[in-house]
Design an enzyme around this catalytic site. Structure first.
Site, short mmCIF file in Angstrom:
data_model
loop_
_atom_site.label_atom_id
_atom_site.label_comp_id
_atom_site.label_asym_id
_atom_site.label_seq_id
_atom_site.Cartn_x
_atom_site.Cartn_y
_atom_site.Cartn_z
N LYS A 63 0.83 -1.20 0.00
CA LYS A 63 0.00 0.00 0.00
C LYS A 63 0.87 1.26 0.00
O LYS A 63 1.92 1.30 0.64
CB LYS A 63 -0.91 -0.02 1.23
CG LYS A 63 -1.88 1.14 1.33
CD LYS A 63 -2.76 0.98 2.57
CE LYS A 63 -3.76 2.11 2.71
NZ LYS A 63 -4.66 1.91 3.86
N SER B 248 -9.20 2.54 2.41
CA SER B 248 -8.21 3.20 1.60
C SER B 248 -7.26 2.26 0.88
O SER B 248 -6.49 2.68 0.00
CB SER B 248 -7.41 4.17 2.47
OG SER B 248 -6.79 3.49 3.55
N GLY C 53 -11.64 0.31 8.71
CA GLY C 53 -12.12 -0.67 7.73
C GLY C 53 -11.32 -0.64 6.45
O GLY C 53 -11.74 -1.24 5.44
N SER C 54 -10.17 0.02 6.44
CA SER C 54 -9.44 0.27 5.20
C SER C 54 -8.81 -0.97 4.56
O SER C 54 -8.38 -0.91 3.42
CB SER C 54 -8.35 1.32 5.44
OG SER C 54 -8.92 2.57 5.71
#
Length: 573
Positions: A136, A211, A234-235
């Site tokens: 990420k 995200s 909750g990404s």
């Protein structure tokens, strides 16, 4: 001072302001243009490397490599029937195909090729030997930006790998690309003005979630077999659920966060989790086995030195499982509710005990605790990220709320009380706290967590089965529905390990039932939710699995059971 002199000074001041503003905009535009050029250049570099490998290996069969599960792939890498080069360039080529369609890769970690060459001379093979892995954007990789979709973070490459990246490399994994995120990470869409919008792997009018949306999209369409994300509300779990893969958020201090850039620096009320995203639970487990090792504990002594517990994960004892189909705050879509009930039925048939559970005080939690925790400084730290920054349209509503002066928030809270009680309470909670108020607030959070866990213990529950947000929203809607994260952010505040497993897809009946759906409040957020999820026939739907803090292996064991039973059902249909 004469009127003419005052006028001249004011004119000069205005001219200077306009000039500085023009120069700032030009600088921002130049940096964005350069960033896009650099990405195009790295994509070209990837294309060239992949093409060269294919030319040198005309008999190469990429389809078989891409079809292997992570355990199968590792087995073939270890026994030598597959070379790390063949796997690496296969996934590089596939990642290129996927990102051309979905726009999920933002950077190529070109030192991965050097790492690949170095592996030939290594005698030791780590637990993830030869596995290409995606990272990420917000996780530092030496020599590369961690932008968070913000122009001000461009051209500021990390000087050292994040601890999690160092451990992955030590275990033989090869981080090879970074993936797209929403601007500032404070949204569960996946777009920013530097790299653009990442779209859903199945329906390009939908978002892959965020995200960690770039990770979700890339893994779902086969461009990566394993990825690392972060999760503050909750990404990891939302994009995994939206895309139809597995994602897991660990207990907050189980995996090191050193070298990972947070969305709001210094925020401690909502715990951030780090974790893997993969096609299946086996991929998550292999990643956790590799990460929870002495190397990580040495690099970051603040992390709990708990290696992976094989005994807990491999247990076959019957589970006592709490469950609920709604948190009574965000209405579940028909497919969310059905996914939980069908999974409950499968678990009961397998001999597990299912116990109804009602989450505590979720309205107070979502309208007071969460906004008051994330914006305890009145939004000042969040707003600092946007000083001189162009704003992605998906964030404009949240940014507008954060920018409102306190008196105006209070006024709007009073005005909206009759129309939208939930919005009214949220506005009232987004106020700056004194140190004394913040300490009292942290005490309130502790009391809420103790009360929630006490109820869990009274019911003698091992784990919890609950909805995962879904199906995938239309692009732009997450910014209008921050409250949709209620199903996931709860377990950040509680600091519980939590993961999602895809179990079904949206049916025509789900879509029909959506037309008559009324929420718990029937307010603007409920009506917007229906618009966000409509038109989703065939899209994946997941359930969420949760355990108490530090019971990460138990949570994974539960996820594996859910996955096994769901796949057996699918095979028998």
């Amino acid at each position: 001072m004469s009127v003419s002199l005052v006028s001249a000074v004011l004119c000069c001041g205005a001219a200077t302001f306009l000039l500085l503003n023009w120069r700032r905009r030009r600088t921002v535009q130049r940096k964005m243009k350069e960033a896009k050029w650099r990405r195009e250049h790295t994509i070209e570099k990837m294309e060239k490397a992949a093409r060269k490998f294919k030319e040198q290996n005309p008999g190469h069969q990429p389809s078989s490599i891409l079809s292997f599960t992570l355990p199968q792939l590792l087995g073939k890498l270890r026994d030598g029937s597959l070379s790390p080069e063949s796997v690496f360039y296969t996934y590089m080529d596939k990642a290129l195909d996927v990102t051309r369609e979905l726009n999920c890769v933002t950077d190529y970690l070109d030192d991965s090729e050097s790492q690949l060459l170095h592996m030939k001379s290594q005698g030791k093979k780590g637990l993830l030997f030869g596995v290409p892995i995606s990272i990420k954007d917000s996780i530092d990789c030496k020599g590369h930006d961690s932008t968070l979709g913000l122009v001000k973070r461009l051209q500021k490459p990390a000087t050292v790998d994040a601890v999690v990246v160092q451990v992955l490399k030590q275990q033989g994994a090869i981080p090879f690309v970074k993936t797209n995120v929403c601007q500032s990470l404070m949204n569960y869409d996946c777009s920013n003005l530097i790299f653009g919008q990442t779209v859903h792997p199945v329906d390009h009018t939908k978002t892959p979630g965020g995200s960690s949306g770039g990770e979700g999209a890339l893994i779902k369409n086969g461009g990566s077999i394993l990825g690392i994300g972060t999760d503050v509300a909750g990404s990891i779990r939302i994009p995994a659920a939206f895309c139809g893969i597995c994602g897991f958020k660990t207990t907050g201090n189980r995996i090191s966060k050193r070298g990972i850039v947070p969305s709001i620096c210094g925020q401690k009320s909502v715990s951030v989790g780090v974790g893997p995203m993969a096609r299946d639970v086996d991929g998550l487990v292999l990643c956790l086995r590799a990460l929870l090792c002495d190397k990580m504990f040495q690099l970051d002594p603040t992390v709990a030195p708990l290696p992976f517990s094989e005994e807990v994960y491999s247990s076959s004892q019957t589970l006592r499982i709490g469950y609920y189909t709604t948190d009574s705050f965000t209405m579940p879509s028909p497919s969310m509710k059905r996914a939980v009930l069908e999974t409950k039925h499968l678990l009961e048939k397998a001999g597990h005990v299912l116990v109804p559970f009602k989450p505590l005080k979720i309205e107070h939690f979502m309208t007071t605790i969460v906004p008051a925790g994330l914006f305890a400084d009145g939004g000042a730290t969040f707003l600092e990220s946007f000083q001189g920054e162009p704003v992605d349209p998906n964030l404009k509503e949240l940014l507008l709320l954060a920018k409102l002066p306190g008196w105006l928030r209070r006024l709007l809270s009073w005005i909206s009380r009759a129309i939208s009680p939930r919005l009214s309470k949220v506005l009232r909670s987004m106020k700056e706290k004194s140190v004394n108020q913040l300490w009292k607030f942290h005490t309130e959070i502790e009391e809420y967590c103790h009360e929630f866990i006490a109820k869990w213990k009274r019911l003698r529950l091992d784990v919890m089965l609950c909805p995962a947000l879904g199906p995938a929203f239309k692009i732009g809607f997450p910014g209008k529905l921050s409250v949709g994260a209620s199903y996931t952010v709860l377990y950040n505040v509680l600091d519980c390990p939590a993961g999602v497993v895809p179990v079904t897809t949206v049916t025509e009946k789900d879509e029909d039932d959506l037309k008559t759906l009324r929420g718990h409040y029937n307010d603007m957020w409920d009506r917007t939710f229906v618009k966000a999820v409509e038109g989703a026939i065939g899209l994946p739907v997941a359930v969420q699995c949760v355990a108490l803090p530090w019971q990460d292996e138990l949570c994974l064991r539960f996820m594996k059971e859910v996955e096994k039973l769901s796949r057996e059902k699918e095979r028998n249909c």
